[in-house]
Design an enzyme around this catalytic site. Structure first.
Site, PDB file in Angstrom:
ATOM      1  N   ASP A   1      10.854  12.865  23.050  1.00  0.00           N
ATOM      2  CA  ASP A   1      10.653  13.489  21.750  1.00  0.00           C
ATOM      3  C   ASP A   1      11.919  14.245  21.394  1.00  0.00           C
ATOM      4  O   ASP A   1      12.667  14.681  22.281  1.00  0.00           O
ATOM      5  CB  ASP A   1       9.448  14.446  21.787  1.00  0.00           C
ATOM      6  CG  ASP A   1       8.892  14.715  20.394  1.00  0.00           C
ATOM      7  OD1 ASP A   1       7.800  14.217  20.084  1.00  0.00           O
ATOM      8  OD2 ASP A   1       9.562  15.414  19.606  1.00  0.00           O
TER       9      ASP A   1
ATOM     10  N   GLU B   1       2.976  -4.480   4.024  1.00  0.00           N
ATOM     11  CA  GLU B   1       1.559  -4.716   4.275  1.00  0.00           C
ATOM     12  C   GLU B   1       0.838  -4.985   2.957  1.00  0.00           C
ATOM     13  O   GLU B   1       1.180  -4.403   1.924  1.00  0.00           O
ATOM     14  CB  GLU B   1       0.939  -3.513   4.983  1.00  0.00           C
ATOM     15  CG  GLU B   1       1.576  -3.233   6.349  1.00  0.00           C
ATOM     16  CD  GLU B   1       0.966  -2.031   7.066  1.00  0.00           C
ATOM     17  OE1 GLU B   1       0.064  -1.389   6.486  1.00  0.00           O
ATOM     18  OE2 GLU B   1       1.396  -1.737   8.194  1.00  0.00           O
TER      19      GLU B   1
ATOM     20  N   HIS C   1      -3.333  -2.880  10.812  1.00  0.00           N
ATOM     21  CA  HIS C   1      -3.242  -1.424  10.609  1.00  0.00           C
ATOM     22  C   HIS C   1      -4.617  -0.765  10.766  1.00  0.00           C
ATOM     23  O   HIS C   1      -5.092  -0.030   9.891  1.00  0.00           O
ATOM     24  CB  HIS C   1      -2.663  -1.107   9.226  1.00  0.00           C
ATOM     25  CG  HIS C   1      -2.010   0.246   9.156  1.00  0.00           C
ATOM     26  ND1 HIS C   1      -0.980   0.533   8.292  1.00  0.00           N
ATOM     27  CD2 HIS C   1      -2.227   1.402   9.841  1.00  0.00           C
ATOM     28  CE1 HIS C   1      -0.592   1.789   8.441  1.00  0.00           C
ATOM     29  NE2 HIS C   1      -1.354   2.331   9.377  1.00  0.00           N
ATOM     30  N   ILE C   2      -5.230  -0.990  11.927  1.00  0.00           N
ATOM     31  CA  ILE C   2      -6.598  -0.491  12.176  1.00  0.00           C
ATOM     32  C   ILE C   2      -6.614   0.670  13.167  1.00  0.00           C
ATOM     33  O   ILE C   2      -7.682   1.054  13.641  1.00  0.00           O
ATOM     34  CB  ILE C   2      -7.505  -1.621  12.696  1.00  0.00           C
ATOM     35  CG1 ILE C   2      -6.935  -2.227  13.991  1.00  0.00           C
ATOM     36  CG2 ILE C   2      -7.708  -2.688  11.630  1.00  0.00           C
ATOM     37  CD1 ILE C   2      -7.875  -3.165  14.716  1.00  0.00           C
TER      38      ILE C   2
ATOM     39  N   GLY D   1      -6.522   3.863  13.019  1.00  0.00           N
ATOM     40  CA  GLY D   1      -7.459   4.946  12.710  1.00  0.00           C
ATOM     41  C   GLY D   1      -8.741   4.460  12.077  1.00  0.00           C
ATOM     42  O   GLY D   1      -9.518   5.270  11.549  1.00  0.00           O
TER      43      GLY D   1
END
Length: 480
Positions: free
Chosen positions: A240, A328, A358-359, A361
């Site tokens: 990070d 998308e 794009h699933i 969430g």
């Protein structure tokens, strides 16, 4: 619609004929039956050694907007019912759509609304926002806000809220499932069985126990994933840009290359920024371990997909799972092909590959929680002016006014961050008693909240008109 409770009869009589007002906020933001709703206090048996207290906290006062119509909210992309219930319970006028809208239709419709709720498919560009003459707030019912021109919104007094927490678990669980599926070549075996081919093999199939997971971006999702991976016997390293204390035995590494050289599985959890575009490209694939795996459930611009295809063809990368893409479709259907992303045919022909739409969430639990989180944020901003959690505004909040504090007005003043503003504003306030005041800035934008007492209808109107005439003003809202 329930009529709002007026401060006193004088204010009611003075404004009722000239100003349309929204209805009152309710005592609870949460609809009955939602995951976070409690119908009453826990039984006393929960606290066997505690006596009931007779302390009563002051009730928050219901505030109404001055000089605006009833609050109208546009919800697109099938936003969860929990949000719809929360907003309707406030007496707002809510228009709900299951899909996104074409740009021209959106431009035409957005002109009449004070708030809009979207997910990831709707693009709120400067062109669209320029027509949003009444808009004061945007709710993104997702983590990302790259579909919104947040800088343009801020410069025009439009606060933007998102949901940085609520779908973290769902995304983390998806990544765990994808790691197991890749390690066992699950999709290849499933496709073979679907065409009648029995191919029972163990070569190149592994347990994830004892392997090393490398997490790029140790935020809410990365941290959740870290805990789940360790519980399954994996070692975890993470990279990070900020120094962050790891959970469990997870270890932060100094550079991205350090992570790539050590990890058996690499997963990306970073925002879409200029700095993260093609963060994983040909040089990074070269640095990864032979036979390692890549997972991207963050943003579609993070991975150079043609470079990924090349790495899979050479066997450098043993498998990959992608949930996000550079381009998308705006709605469900047969739209994901080479015309949208020119690499599609070549990518989809690779072995041991998982492609999902794009699933990350997209679970019932996550969407319900997102509806509550963003719905509450919209209510707090509309009803109280609080910008806690806004992604493009200074975070400012004041404690709620109480029922005992009669004849008060709350001033919400968005302005350019330039010298002399506070002096000018406080000169306007000088003839009144300021109970409390707080101001903060973020870049070129500043936001001031102030509660002023002992005001009548004429005082409120005069304050509003004077603030509107100041040269620094971006947006003025008064709640009383």
């Amino acid at each position: 619609m329930t009529s709002p409770r007026y401060i006193n009869s004088e204010l009611s009589n003075s404004l009722q004929n000239s100003v349309k007002l929204s209805s009152s906020p309710q005592s609870s933001f949460l609809p009955a039956g939602s995951p976070s709703h409690f119908s009453g206090s826990p039984p006393t048996s929960y606290f066997p050694n505690q006596r009931r207290t007779s302390i009563k906290f002051p009730s928050a006062k219901v505030l109404k907007p001055f000089a605006t119509e009833d609050i109208k909210i546009l919800l697109l992309e099938n936003v969860n019912q929990t949000a719809v219930d929360i907003l309707k319970d406030q007496g707002y006028q809510v228009e709900f759509h299951k899909t996104s809208l074409p740009e021209e239709e959106l431009i035409e419709k957005i002109r009449d609304f004070h708030a809009i709720g979207i997910r990831s498919k709707t693009k709120l560009t400067a062109k669209v926002l320029a027509e949003a003459r009444n808009l004061v707030v945007i709710g993104c019912f997702c983590i990302g806000v790259n579909q919104v021109d947040t800088e343009y919104a801020a410069k025009h007094g439009i606060a933007v809220f998102n949901s940085p927490f609520s779908n973290s678990r769902s995304v983390a669980e998806l990544v765990i499932g994808e790691m197991i599926a890749l390690a066992r070549q699950f999709t290849d075996r499933a496709r073979e069985m679907a065409r009648g081919e029995w191919n029972k093999v163990s070569a190149g199939c592994w347990e994830i126990r004892g392997k090393t997971l490398g997490i790029i971006g140790y935020g809410h999702i990365g941290a959740q994933l870290s805990v789940l991976a360790e519980s399954m016997g994996m070692s975890v390293v993470y990279y990070d840009t900020l120094p962050i204390m790891g959970l469990g035995t997870a270890k932060q590494v100094a550079t991205l290359d350090d992570l790539l050289k050590e990890a058996d599985f690499v997963t990306c959890h970073v925002p879409a920024l200029p700095e993260t575009e093609n963060l994983i490209g040909a040089p990074q694939f070269s640095a990864m371990k032979n036979g390692s795996y890549l997972i991207n459930a963050s943003r579609g611009t993070v991975v150079d997909i043609p470079a990924l295809v090349n790495a899979m063809k050479t066997g450098k990368i043993a498998g990959a799972a992608l949930d996000v893409y550079p381009n998308e479709p705006a709605k469900n259907g047969l739209f994901f092909d080479d015309s949208l992303n020119e690499f599609f045919t070549e990518l989809s022909s690779q072995k041991n590959l998982i492609l999902t739409p794009h699933i990350g969430g997209s679970t019932e639990e996550a969407q319900s929680a997102i509806g509550v989180e963003v719905g509450q944020a919209l209510v707090r901003y509309i009803n109280e002016g609080s910008t806690i959690g806004a992604v493009n505004f200074p975070e400012v909040s004041l404690r709620s006014l109480t029922l005992e504090e009669e004849n008060h007005v709350r001033v919400l003043y968005v302005h350019s961050n330039v010298p002399g503003v506070l002096r000018t504003v406080n000169e306007i306030f000088s003839e009144h008693n300021i109970d409390k005041q707080f101001s903060d800035s973020r870049g070129d934008i500043a936001y001031l909240m102030a509660d002023i007492s002992d005001v009548n209808a004429e005082d409120i109107r005069e304050l509003y008109e004077k603030l509107e005439r100041t040269p620094f003003k971006i947006l003025t809202r008064l709640l009383y």
